[in-house]
Every structure is written in C-alpha cells, then in structure tokens.
Design an enzyme around this catalytic site. Structure first.
Site, PDB file in Angstrom:
ATOM      1  N   ASP A   1      44.563  12.531  77.904  1.00  0.00           N
ATOM      2  CA  ASP A   1      45.621  13.029  77.008  1.00  0.00           C
ATOM      3  C   ASP A   1      45.058  13.357  75.623  1.00  0.00           C
ATOM      4  OD1 ASP A   1      48.186  13.781  76.371  1.00  0.00           O
ATOM      5  OD2 ASP A   1      48.904  11.748  75.989  1.00  0.00           O
TER       6      ASP A   1
ATOM      7  N   ASN B   1      54.302  18.480  83.718  1.00  0.00           N
ATOM      8  CA  ASN B   1      53.571  19.490  82.937  1.00  0.00           C
ATOM      9  C   ASN B   1      53.814  20.876  83.523  1.00  0.00           C
ATOM     10  OD1 ASN B   1      50.594  17.381  82.667  1.00  0.00           O
ATOM     11  ND2 ASN B   1      52.313  17.516  81.274  1.00  0.00           N
TER      12      ASN B   1
END
Ligand code: IPE
Ligand code: IPE
Ligand code: MG
Length: 276
Positions: free
Chosen positions: A34, A82
């Site tokens: 991330d 996502n």
C-alpha cells in the site's frame, strides 16, 4: 555463522540477516502493498507513477525472500474493490503494468527457482491479461523453490463465498447434501490457498492498520507488522527488518506460553508476597 549467510544479499541485508534465527523464519509471508498513490503525490506525480515505481519494490522483495528460502510469499496486488471502485484509467494502467511485469519477470523468477500462482477471481480480468497470467504460471510451473502468489481481483469474502459454494457443489456430486460435512479442514481445502500454509506474518506498508479484505480466514493467528514505509520505497532490507520484528514476538495461539523475555506467572505472585 558467516558462511551461512545466503548468497546474493547486499551488505545491509547481510547485517540484518545475521541477527535472524534461520530455524524460525516464517513459512509464509503475506504483504499488503500500500501507499503507491501517496508516494506519487509527495513527488507531485500522477498516481500511476507510484504503481510503476512499485514494481522495483516487488522485484527486490521477491528476490530477497527467495534468497533466504522463504517457502511462500503472497502479494496483495489489487483487490476486487480496487477493480470496482477506482477510475477505469487507473485500473487499465494496473492491468497493463501487470502484463508487462509478468512478461519481463519470468526469466528472473526462473533464475530464482520461483513458482508463480494466483488467487482472486481471475475469470473477471481482461482476457489478454488472463492469457499472460496463464503463460507465466506455466513458464514457472516446474520450479521447486518459493511459491509466489499474486492476489489479483482478490477479496477474502468472495473467497469464502466461493469456498462455501464449492463445498456444496462437491457434496451434491458425492451423494447429496445430506453428506455435507463442514469443519475447519473442509473450509481450508476449498479456499484459493488450499495448497499453502497459513501466513505466519502479514506486512502492511504505508502505516495503514487494517486488513482491507485480505486473507481473513488464513490470517487468524498471523503476526501483524505495519511499517510507515510507502510501498515504492520498500526493499528486501525492509522485509528482513519485518522478519526480525516477527522473531521478537511470542505467539500464543490462545494458550499460556510464557517464552523468552516474558515474566513467568510466578513473578507477580512473588512480588505480591514480598509486599505483604
Ligand atoms: C497500493 O497503493 C496499490 C493498489 C492498491 C493497487 P494505493 O494505490 O492504494 O496507494 P494509496 O493508498 O492511495 O497511497
Ligand atoms: C489494499 O489497499 C489493497 C491492496 C494493497 C492491493 P487499499 O489501498 O485498496 O486499501 P484501503 O482502501 O486503504 O482499505
Ligand atoms: Mg491504498
């Protein structure tokens, strides 16, 4: 000790590796990669520049993990969320980046004896990407070292839904639902990760303290290591630091295992006796 350091580690990696106990390395490490967007933002670059820079981090982390003989490494590359919630342009970029990564990386994976696998709903990905994925898996299928699993279009809840459906279908084909027996082993055998041990260590970069729908079943007793380092800045060295931190932890699995460095239960009663 010195001759036991694996080949290929650089000076700083070697320094950290020497502090590790090679007999207690995690058997499976999972990483939530991330912070690509924030990395790019800090440099006044578009978000996709962060994703592109993230490939260098993947390469370094994968090579170091293979060099120190970690049996399994799983990377959360992108989630089902996502895929559904980010702009089409960003998703499209990630797809082409993945395709290019697979094509470019197969020789390095083979050189390091790494076998490639995937988890996630692959059939929802673009067909050309699926073909490239199948090609890369096939090209590394005969390697016997580390298993590198990429989580693509992955959601832990979808994985559980798929596992329950698969259990019901298997029972229906084997004498009917009356024969459906469900226990933890059965669930484990129907997960995407059926051939992997549960991760011992989960790493998340960029300081975020959440699992974001990653391996919810499998991480039940994993040690969690969160580092503020943004993914594009992460390297093999950071992985080794995470493993060093992991080796300091005491894993209890719900029991009372007072290992090294922890005061035994008697200490508190002894103190109490001295006071009274
Ligand atoms: C992680 O970086 C990569 C993917 C989820 C594909 P992000 O894109 O989530 O970066 P941040 O969290 O916005 O910084
Ligand atoms: C988790 O990161 C998914 C991956 C790293 C692939 P996100 O950036 O999508 O997670 P949230 O949205 O911060 O929870
Ligand atoms: Mg993020």
């Amino acid at each position: 000790m010195y001759d036991k350091v694996p080949t290929g580690l650089d000076r700083k990696e070697t320094e950290v590796y020497r502090r590790l106990d090679p007999a207690r390395l995690p058997k499976h490490i999972a990483i939530i990669m991330d912070g690509n967007g924030r990395w790019a933002k800090r440099r006044h670059l578009p978000r996709v520049a962060g994703h592109r820079a993230g490939v260098t981090a993947v390469r370094s982390t994968v090579e170091t993990a293979a060099r120190i003989h970690i049996p399994a490494l799983t990377l959360y590359a992108f989630s089902e969320e996502n895929w559904k919630k980010r702009p089409k342009s960003e998703v499209g970029f990630l797809m082409s980046l993945l395709s290019r990564y697979l094509k470019a990386e197969v020789p390095t994976l083979n050189k390091n004896n790494i076998r490639l696998e995937y988890i996630g709903r692959q059939h929802e990905l673009p067909e050309d990407v699926q073909e490239r994925m199948a090609w890369a898996r096939e090209a590394t299928a005969r390697n016997s070292g580390m298993v590198l699993t990429l989580a693509l279009n992955y959601s832990a809840r979808s994985e559980l839904v798929d596992a329950f459906r698969s259990m019901v279908n298997a029972a229906a084909q084997n004498g009917g639902l009356a024969h459906l027996q469900i226990d933890e082993d059965t669930v484990g055998r129907h997960l995407y990760t059926r051939n992997l041990p549960d991760p011992d260590l989960v790493v998340r970069t960029s300081g975020e303290m959440r699992l974001s729908n990653f391996l919810l079943w499998q991480l039940a007793y994993a040690e969690i290591y969160v580092t503020p380092t943004l993914w594009p800045d992460f390297r093999g060295l950071h992985l080794l630091e995470g493993i060093a931190e992991y080796q300091k932890r005491e894993r209890r699995y719900g029991g009372l295992n007072h290992g090294d460095g922890h005061a035994p239960l008697e200490t508190s009663s002894a103190l109490h006796e001295r006071k009274t």
